[in-house]
Scaffold this active site. Structure first.
Site, mmCIF file in Angstrom:
data_model
loop_
_atom_site.group_PDB
_atom_site.id
_atom_site.type_symbol
_atom_site.label_atom_id
_atom_site.label_comp_id
_atom_site.label_asym_id
_atom_site.label_seq_id
_atom_site.Cartn_x
_atom_site.Cartn_y
_atom_site.Cartn_z
ATOM 1 N N ALA A 1 1.440 7.374 16.507
ATOM 2 C CA ALA A 1 1.359 8.563 15.643
ATOM 3 C C ALA A 1 0.549 8.246 14.388
ATOM 4 O O ALA A 1 -0.311 9.028 13.963
ATOM 5 C CB ALA A 1 2.759 9.032 15.267
ATOM 6 N N TYR B 1 3.675 3.797 15.809
ATOM 7 C CA TYR B 1 2.335 3.218 15.604
ATOM 8 C C TYR B 1 1.253 4.166 16.140
ATOM 9 O O TYR B 1 0.230 4.397 15.500
ATOM 10 C CB TYR B 1 2.302 1.866 16.304
ATOM 11 C CG TYR B 1 1.089 1.007 16.058
ATOM 12 C CD1 TYR B 1 1.003 0.196 14.924
ATOM 13 C CD2 TYR B 1 0.036 0.967 16.963
ATOM 14 C CE1 TYR B 1 -0.095 -0.617 14.712
ATOM 15 C CE2 TYR B 1 -1.065 0.155 16.759
ATOM 16 C CZ TYR B 1 -1.133 -0.636 15.628
ATOM 17 O OH TYR B 1 -2.227 -1.447 15.429
ATOM 18 N N VAL C 1 0.816 -1.228 0.000
ATOM 19 C CA VAL C 1 0.000 0.000 0.000
ATOM 20 C C VAL C 1 0.848 1.277 0.000
ATOM 21 O O VAL C 1 0.340 2.361 -0.306
ATOM 22 C CB VAL C 1 -1.007 0.041 1.179
ATOM 23 C CG1 VAL C 1 -2.074 -1.030 1.033
ATOM 24 C CG2 VAL C 1 -0.301 -0.058 2.526
ATOM 25 N N LYS D 1 -1.697 5.804 13.953
ATOM 26 C CA LYS D 1 -3.107 5.497 14.237
ATOM 27 C C LYS D 1 -3.878 6.747 14.679
ATOM 28 O O LYS D 1 -5.079 6.865 14.423
ATOM 29 C CB LYS D 1 -3.205 4.390 15.298
ATOM 30 C CG LYS D 1 -2.648 3.040 14.834
ATOM 31 C CD LYS D 1 -3.338 2.528 13.578
ATOM 32 C CE LYS D 1 -2.922 1.121 13.188
ATOM 33 N NZ LYS D 1 -3.519 0.691 11.911
ATOM 34 N N SER E 1 -6.704 2.325 16.109
ATOM 35 C CA SER E 1 -6.409 1.428 17.233
ATOM 36 C C SER E 1 -6.661 2.213 18.516
ATOM 37 O O SER E 1 -6.581 3.455 18.508
ATOM 38 C CB SER E 1 -4.940 1.020 17.185
ATOM 39 O OG SER E 1 -4.541 0.452 18.417
#
Ligand code: NAD
Length: 246
Positions: free
Chosen positions: A156, A154, A63, A158, A141
């Site tokens: 930052a 992670y 992606v 999410k 999350s």
């Protein structure tokens, strides 16, 4: 069959929550465009969707690779002519405390969990606007709401995904496109496989339901949000954590 006739792209569909979502969408009558970095895994998901009686197609892609994402969208449109739903689910972790986190760890998570979400959404949004509708669902999350030890990158990403969701909700609502995020707590997928059992036990103790979530429990939320039953839910961040954050 709440998604009958809908064309849905699911990223990270090779395992875990994405795989469960692809299967759930198939069961609800959608045609699934399954995307994943892992070619074997995505092929397995496509085969399972077909076994469930649904049409499905797979793409092995990253992606974070915008040209590959654009090519996937072009092939999807040439085959199915429209895109009704996008589940922006692909994600990774590269955990370390702030003082130990490398630039590579930081960049990998931002490139995939944040830029990847932007890439796929931007690649489909023109089609959804031209159709006059669509649904974009983003994987956040509880860590994106409350932070977490060892997850600067992670958290930052999410948190950023929640920012995308609220911004796109404002921009795209007038064009008939709904945008929502799902913020799971601890879900039993291969993503948690590196977490030692003792730590998993501690996590469960913090959850009022005293267990981890199942991928299907998140897939159910995506299916509801993608369906017309959720027609007035827009810009929401739906937490599914068994009560972890109370
Ligand atoms: P997982 O690791 O089990 O599966 C993720 C899938 O994404 C894998 O099949 C992987 O190959 C694919 N993927 C990874 N990088 C990719 C890329 N660059 N391009 C395309 N595909 C890629 O993870 P999961 O637990 O199913 O998590 C799915 C999503 O839910 C992630 O965004 C994750 O951050 C989020 N989430 C998970 C939990 C949890 O406890 N499992 C909690 C909150 C949020």
């Amino acid at each position: 069959m709440r998604l009958k006739g809908k064309i849905a792209i699911v990223t990270g569909a090779g395992q875990g929550i994405g795989e469960a979502t692809a299967l759930k969408f198939s069961g609800e009558g959608a045609t699934v465009v399954a995307c994943d970095l892992n070619e074997d895994a995505v092929n397995k998901t496509v085969a399972a969707c077909k076994e469930a009686g649904a049409d499905a197609i797979g793409f092995s892609l990253d992606v974070a690779d915008r040209p590959a994402v654009d090519e996937m969208v072009a092939q999807t449109l040439s085959r199915y002519k429209r895109i009704d739903a996008l589940v922006n689910n692909a994600g990774i972790t590269r955990d370390a405390r702030l003082e130990k986190m490398s630039s590579e760890q930081f960049d990998a998570v931002i490139d995939i969990n944040l830029k990847g979400v932007f890439n796929v959404a931007q690649a489909v949004v023109g089609t959804m606007i031209a159709q006059g509708g669509g649904v974009i669902l983003n994987a956040s999350s509880v860590v994106g709401v409350y932070g977490n030890y060892g997850q600067t990158n992670y958290a930052a990403a999410k948190f950023g995904v929640i920012g995308f969701t609220k911004t796109w909700c404002r921009e795209l609502g007038p064009k008939g496109i709904r945008v929502n995020a799902v913020a799971p707590g601890f879900i039993q997928t291969p993503m948690l496989s590196s977490v030692p059992d003792a730590v998993l036990d501690k996590m469960c103790e913090q959850v009022p339901l005293r267990r981890l979530g199942r991928p299907e429990e998140i897939a159910n939320i995506y299916a509801f949000l993608a369906s017309d039953e959720a027609s007035y839910i827009n810009g929401a961040v739906i937490e599914a954590s068994g009560g972890l954050t109370l």
